[in-house]
Scaffold this motif. Structure first.
Motif, PDB file in Angstrom:
ATOM      1  N   GLY A  58     -14.245  22.641 -36.021  1.00  0.00           N
ATOM      2  CA  GLY A  58     -13.436  22.555 -34.910  1.00  0.00           C
ATOM      3  C   GLY A  58     -12.882  23.842 -34.602  1.00  0.00           C
ATOM      4  O   GLY A  58     -12.358  24.544 -35.536  1.00  0.00           O
ATOM      5  N   LYS A  59     -12.683  24.090 -33.363  1.00  0.00           N
ATOM      6  CA  LYS A  59     -12.097  25.453 -32.886  1.00  0.00           C
ATOM      7  C   LYS A  59     -10.856  25.090 -31.835  1.00  0.00           C
ATOM      8  O   LYS A  59     -11.176  24.327 -31.016  1.00  0.00           O
ATOM      9  CB  LYS A  59     -12.853  26.235 -32.536  1.00  0.00           C
ATOM     10  N   ILE A  60     -10.069  26.087 -31.760  1.00  0.00           N
ATOM     11  CA  ILE A  60      -8.934  26.031 -30.762  1.00  0.00           C
ATOM     12  C   ILE A  60      -9.692  26.253 -29.469  1.00  0.00           C
ATOM     13  O   ILE A  60      -9.927  27.413 -29.213  1.00  0.00           O
ATOM     14  CB  ILE A  60      -7.966  26.793 -31.064  1.00  0.00           C
ATOM     15  N   VAL A  61      -9.409  25.429 -28.385  1.00  0.00           N
ATOM     16  CA  VAL A  61      -9.851  25.550 -27.108  1.00  0.00           C
ATOM     17  C   VAL A  61      -8.743  25.862 -25.844  1.00  0.00           C
ATOM     18  O   VAL A  61      -9.008  25.953 -24.769  1.00  0.00           O
ATOM     19  CB  VAL A  61     -10.961  24.458 -26.672  1.00  0.00           C
ATOM     20  N   TRP A  62      -7.587  25.331 -26.466  1.00  0.00           N
ATOM     21  CA  TRP A  62      -6.298  25.408 -25.555  1.00  0.00           C
ATOM     22  C   TRP A  62      -5.127  25.460 -26.104  1.00  0.00           C
ATOM     23  O   TRP A  62      -5.013  24.806 -27.430  1.00  0.00           O
ATOM     24  CB  TRP A  62      -6.622  24.081 -24.657  1.00  0.00           C
ATOM     25  N   LEU A  63      -4.092  26.348 -25.465  1.00  0.00           N
ATOM     26  CA  LEU A  63      -3.023  26.467 -26.130  1.00  0.00           C
ATOM     27  C   LEU A  63      -1.836  26.245 -25.084  1.00  0.00           C
ATOM     28  O   LEU A  63      -1.990  26.880 -24.210  1.00  0.00           O
ATOM     29  CB  LEU A  63      -2.730  27.768 -26.813  1.00  0.00           C
ATOM     30  N   LEU A  64      -0.719  25.576 -25.536  1.00  0.00           N
ATOM     31  CA  LEU A  64       0.344  25.327 -24.420  1.00  0.00           C
ATOM     32  C   LEU A  64       0.805  26.739 -24.134  1.00  0.00           C
ATOM     33  O   LEU A  64       1.309  26.784 -23.134  1.00  0.00           O
ATOM     34  CB  LEU A  64       1.154  24.455 -25.257  1.00  0.00           C
ATOM     35  N   HIS A  65       1.159  27.412 -25.214  1.00  0.00           N
ATOM     36  CA  HIS A  65       1.673  28.614 -25.129  1.00  0.00           C
ATOM     37  C   HIS A  65       0.825  29.872 -25.792  1.00  0.00           C
ATOM     38  O   HIS A  65       0.788  30.191 -26.902  1.00  0.00           O
ATOM     39  CB  HIS A  65       3.041  28.905 -25.911  1.00  0.00           C
ATOM     40  N   PRO A  66      -0.314  30.372 -24.907  1.00  0.00           N
ATOM     41  CA  PRO A  66      -1.240  31.255 -25.499  1.00  0.00           C
ATOM     42  C   PRO A  66      -0.761  32.605 -25.651  1.00  0.00           C
ATOM     43  O   PRO A  66      -1.636  33.168 -26.324  1.00  0.00           O
ATOM     44  CB  PRO A  66      -2.372  31.169 -24.295  1.00  0.00           C
ATOM     45  N   LYS A  67       0.358  32.942 -25.056  1.00  0.00           N
ATOM     46  CA  LYS A  67       0.942  34.523 -25.299  1.00  0.00           C
ATOM     47  C   LYS A  67       2.009  34.190 -26.093  1.00  0.00           C
ATOM     48  O   LYS A  67       2.879  33.371 -26.334  1.00  0.00           O
ATOM     49  CB  LYS A  67       1.379  34.950 -23.970  1.00  0.00           C
ATOM     50  N   ASP A  68       2.269  35.514 -27.025  1.00  0.00           N
ATOM     51  CA  ASP A  68       3.278  35.611 -27.883  1.00  0.00           C
ATOM     52  C   ASP A  68       4.669  36.334 -26.891  1.00  0.00           C
ATOM     53  O   ASP A  68       4.511  36.218 -25.781  1.00  0.00           O
ATOM     54  CB  ASP A  68       3.327  36.658 -28.941  1.00  0.00           C
ATOM     55  N   ASP A  69       5.850  36.425 -27.459  1.00  0.00           N
ATOM     56  CA  ASP A  69       6.933  36.876 -26.886  1.00  0.00           C
ATOM     57  C   ASP A  69       6.794  38.244 -26.190  1.00  0.00           C
ATOM     58  O   ASP A  69       7.586  38.566 -25.173  1.00  0.00           O
ATOM     59  CB  ASP A  69       8.267  37.011 -28.025  1.00  0.00           C
TER      60      ASP A  69
END
Length: 148
Positions: free
Chosen positions: A51-62
């Motif tokens: 399994g791999k991450i295909v979507w992030l709610l917050h893909p960017k850091d600060d």
């Protein structure tokens, strides 16, 4: 009569083999993690599941940069990007227990890797149990089926 019995036998054999295959592949698809801040695509390679991450709610850091694996204890791995990262490894379907086991899960929020097993909770959700040593010492998260 023998011909009808043969046709019925072939049909039942095909149906059962299709059902067995479907059971093993039941976790294939895209799933929200328990916090619903990531989607993980579970797929099959050979006879194992990953399994791999295909979507992030917050893909960017600060700082506005793509999120990295900053919690990883290995300094060289802290630079790798979280999006697209494979967090589930080497799961095998165990037909007797109707679960996927012998796998590992990596938690990018803590930088730790755990032994893991996955089971179907109901039609739209799975239990993902990460543990250290024996499965009694661990935590189960419920992931829900998502769309890409």
């Amino acid at each position: 009569m023998k011909r009808i019995a043969l046709i019925l036998f072939v049909f039942l054999t095909y149906s059962l083999s299709t059902f067995a295959q479907t059971s093993a592949d039941a976790i294939v698809g895209v799933w929200f993690n328990k916090d619903k801040d990531a989607k993980i695509q579970i797929y099959k390679k050979g006879n194992e599941f990953f399994g791999k991450i295909v979507w992030l709610l917050h893909p960017k850091d600060d700082e506005g940069q793509d999120k990295r694996d900053k919690e990883n204890p290995d300094d060289q791995l802290k630079k790798r990007q979280i999006f697209g990262f494979e967090i589930l490894h080497d799961f095998k379907y165990n037909a007797d227990d109707k679960q996927w086991d012998s796998g590992k899960i990596y938690d990018p929020k803590s930088g730790k890797t755990y032994s893991c097993k996955i089971s179907i909770k109901d039609k739209g959700s799975i239990n993902v149990r990460g543990f250290v040593g024996i499965s009694l010492i661990g935590r189960t998260d419920v992931w829900t089926r998502a769309t890409i």
